[in-house]
Design a protein around this motif. Structure first.
Motif, PDB file in Angstrom:
ATOM      1  N   MET A  15       0.864  -1.173   0.000  1.00  0.00           N
ATOM      2  CA  MET A  15       0.000   0.000   0.000  1.00  0.00           C
ATOM      3  C   MET A  15       0.899   1.221   0.000  1.00  0.00           C
ATOM      4  O   MET A  15       1.846   1.307   0.763  1.00  0.00           O
ATOM      5  N   ARG A  16       0.611   2.167  -0.882  1.00  0.00           N
ATOM      6  CA  ARG A  16       1.332   3.431  -0.905  1.00  0.00           C
ATOM      7  C   ARG A  16       0.489   4.441  -0.153  1.00  0.00           C
ATOM      8  O   ARG A  16      -0.721   4.435  -0.244  1.00  0.00           O
ATOM      9  N   THR A  17       1.139   5.301   0.616  1.00  0.00           N
ATOM     10  CA  THR A  17       0.387   6.210   1.467  1.00  0.00           C
ATOM     11  C   THR A  17       0.711   7.661   1.159  1.00  0.00           C
ATOM     12  O   THR A  17       1.794   7.990   0.698  1.00  0.00           O
ATOM     13  N   GLY A  18      -0.265   8.510   1.435  1.00  0.00           N
ATOM     14  CA  GLY A  18      -0.053   9.951   1.430  1.00  0.00           C
ATOM     15  C   GLY A  18       0.492  10.278   2.800  1.00  0.00           C
ATOM     16  O   GLY A  18       1.627   9.997   3.111  1.00  0.00           O
ATOM     17  N   ASN A  19      -0.351  10.842   3.676  1.00  0.00           N
ATOM     18  CA  ASN A  19       0.054  11.084   5.051  1.00  0.00           C
ATOM     19  C   ASN A  19      -0.313   9.884   5.906  1.00  0.00           C
ATOM     20  O   ASN A  19       0.539   9.127   6.316  1.00  0.00           O
ATOM     21  N   PHE A  20      -1.599   9.701   6.169  1.00  0.00           N
ATOM     22  CA  PHE A  20      -2.043   8.590   6.998  1.00  0.00           C
ATOM     23  C   PHE A  20      -3.034   7.703   6.261  1.00  0.00           C
ATOM     24  O   PHE A  20      -3.251   6.578   6.644  1.00  0.00           O
ATOM     25  N   PHE A  21      -3.647   8.216   5.239  1.00  0.00           N
ATOM     26  CA  PHE A  21      -4.709   7.507   4.534  1.00  0.00           C
ATOM     27  C   PHE A  21      -4.132   6.800   3.321  1.00  0.00           C
ATOM     28  O   PHE A  21      -3.549   7.435   2.451  1.00  0.00           O
ATOM     29  N   GLN A  22      -4.278   5.494   3.258  1.00  0.00           N
ATOM     30  CA  GLN A  22      -3.727   4.717   2.154  1.00  0.00           C
ATOM     31  C   GLN A  22      -4.662   4.801   0.959  1.00  0.00           C
ATOM     32  O   GLN A  22      -5.830   4.456   1.050  1.00  0.00           O
ATOM     33  N   THR A  23      -4.150   5.270  -0.168  1.00  0.00           N
ATOM     34  CA  THR A  23      -4.992   5.485  -1.340  1.00  0.00           C
ATOM     35  C   THR A  23      -4.573   4.678  -2.558  1.00  0.00           C
ATOM     36  O   THR A  23      -5.312   4.638  -3.535  1.00  0.00           O
ATOM     37  N   GLU A  24      -3.414   4.042  -2.524  1.00  0.00           N
ATOM     38  CA  GLU A  24      -2.926   3.287  -3.672  1.00  0.00           C
ATOM     39  C   GLU A  24      -2.316   1.981  -3.214  1.00  0.00           C
ATOM     40  O   GLU A  24      -1.807   1.882  -2.101  1.00  0.00           O
ATOM     41  N   VAL A  25      -2.386   0.995  -4.098  1.00  0.00           N
ATOM     42  CA  VAL A  25      -1.756  -0.290  -3.813  1.00  0.00           C
ATOM     43  C   VAL A  25      -0.931  -0.695  -5.037  1.00  0.00           C
ATOM     44  O   VAL A  25      -1.376  -0.542  -6.171  1.00  0.00           O
TER      45      VAL A  25
END
Length: 130
Positions: free
Chosen positions: A3-13
């Motif tokens: 999982m790739r993350t921005g700050n705390f919310f994971q938006t990409e895998v």
């Protein structure tokens, strides 16, 4: 699969296709990135004439919208998704379901195993189904 993350919310895998997409020049593309779907990703394709003629095409359009990278391709569109091997299309549909499922929202999604092998999986819906 990570999982790739921005700050705390994971938006990409990140993912690796079981077989890979073979482009017109013979290059195999297998590593990619899928982002979380938005409501628009599932609603807007319903207006597409291809979906109105064949509901199964909804999966093709939705996946083309949420896959942001596949190998060294400059973009991922419906032609790329149409050209996937059936096992890779199935893999991506299962991955889509896992990362976008509303089931057990309080439980973290286990992205350490391939789609269909996680203990939290309870079955899959077709891309675009409610």
């Amino acid at each position: 699969m990570n999982m790739r993350t921005g700050n705390f919310f994971q938006t990409e895998v990140e993912f690796t296709l079981p077989k890979g997409y073979l482009d017109q020049t013979g290059i195999l593309h297998s590593r990619g990135v899928m982002r979380l779907a938005t409501a628009a990703d599932e609603i807007l394709p319903l207006r597409d004439p291809r979906v109105q003629q064949n509901e199964a095409y909804l999966a093709i359009i939705v996946l083309a919208r949420v896959i942001t990278r596949l190998g060294d391709l400059s973009s991922v569109d419906t032609r790329v998704i149409e050209g996937l091997f059936a096992s890779d299309l199935d893999y991506l549909q299962r991955l889509y379901e896992r990362i976008n499922s509303a089931d057990d929202v309080d439980q973290p999604v286990d992205l350490g195993s391939p789609p269909g092998e996680a203990s939290s999986d309870r079955g899959f819906r077709t891309v675009g189904e409610a």
